[in-house]
Scaffold this motif. Sequence first.
Motif, PDB file in Angstrom:
ATOM      1  N   VAL A  31       0.855  -1.181   0.000  1.00 18.57           N
ATOM      2  CA  VAL A  31       0.000   0.000   0.000  1.00 18.57           C
ATOM      3  C   VAL A  31       0.892   1.232   0.000  1.00 18.57           C
ATOM      4  O   VAL A  31       2.031   1.197   0.447  1.00 18.57           O
ATOM      5  N   GLU A  32       0.351   2.333  -0.505  1.00 15.37           N
ATOM      6  CA  GLU A  32       1.105   3.584  -0.514  1.00 15.37           C
ATOM      7  C   GLU A  32       0.930   4.271   0.828  1.00 15.37           C
ATOM      8  O   GLU A  32      -0.185   4.434   1.311  1.00 15.37           O
ATOM      9  N   ASP A  33       2.036   4.656   1.442  1.00 14.73           N
ATOM     10  CA  ASP A  33       1.998   5.334   2.734  1.00 14.73           C
ATOM     11  C   ASP A  33       1.400   6.725   2.566  1.00 14.73           C
ATOM     12  O   ASP A  33       1.710   7.436   1.613  1.00 14.73           O
ATOM     13  N   LYS A  34       0.519   7.116   3.488  1.00 16.97           N
ATOM     14  CA  LYS A  34      -0.156   8.408   3.389  1.00 16.97           C
ATOM     15  C   LYS A  34       0.804   9.579   3.527  1.00 16.97           C
ATOM     16  O   LYS A  34       0.679  10.581   2.836  1.00 16.97           O
ATOM     17  N   ASP A  35       1.776   9.463   4.416  1.00 21.52           N
ATOM     18  CA  ASP A  35       2.671  10.584   4.700  1.00 21.52           C
ATOM     19  C   ASP A  35       3.832  10.670   3.708  1.00 21.52           C
ATOM     20  O   ASP A  35       4.062  11.712   3.105  1.00 21.52           O
ATOM     21  N   SER A  36       4.558   9.567   3.530  1.00 19.90           N
ATOM     22  CA  SER A  36       5.767   9.622   2.707  1.00 19.90           C
ATOM     23  C   SER A  36       5.517   9.270   1.249  1.00 19.90           C
ATOM     24  O   SER A  36       6.336   9.595   0.397  1.00 19.90           O
ATOM     25  N   GLY A  37       4.419   8.563   0.951  1.00 23.85           N
ATOM     26  CA  GLY A  37       4.146   8.161  -0.424  1.00 23.85           C
ATOM     27  C   GLY A  37       4.912   6.926  -0.856  1.00 23.85           C
ATOM     28  O   GLY A  37       4.797   6.492  -1.996  1.00 23.85           O
ATOM     29  N   ASP A  72       6.935   1.806   8.308  1.00 26.56           N
ATOM     30  CA  ASP A  72       7.523   2.431   7.132  1.00 26.56           C
ATOM     31  C   ASP A  72       9.005   2.621   7.426  1.00 26.56           C
ATOM     32  O   ASP A  72       9.383   3.406   8.290  1.00 26.56           O
ATOM     33  N   ARG A  82       1.493   3.857  12.491  1.00 26.33           N
ATOM     34  CA  ARG A  82       0.225   4.344  13.026  1.00 26.33           C
ATOM     35  C   ARG A  82       0.374   5.719  13.687  1.00 26.33           C
ATOM     36  O   ARG A  82      -0.145   5.963  14.772  1.00 26.33           O
ATOM     37  N   GLY A  83       1.137   6.606  13.039  1.00 29.67           N
ATOM     38  CA  GLY A  83       1.275   7.968  13.527  1.00 29.67           C
ATOM     39  C   GLY A  83       2.287   8.162  14.643  1.00 29.67           C
ATOM     40  O   GLY A  83       2.422   9.261  15.168  1.00 29.67           O
TER      41      GLY A  83
END
Length: 59
Positions: free
Chosen positions: A28-34, A43, A50-51
């Motif tokens: 899956v693509e990470d929300k923050d780093s892409g 990551d 998880r933040g």
Amino acid sequence: MAVPKSKVTRMKRGFRRSADALKQSVYVEDKDSGELRRPHHIDLKTGMYRGRQILEQKD
């Protein structure tokens, strides 16, 4: 003539056949780093999970 040395049980046959059903890993693509990462894994580029900061960030 080739003869099996012993009978292969249903369980052992199933263990062997289960490897055929293995799927390719999902990313899956990470929300923050892409970056692409496995679901429910850290990551490795940012060290976030998880933040929360779990590992030190790589340079």
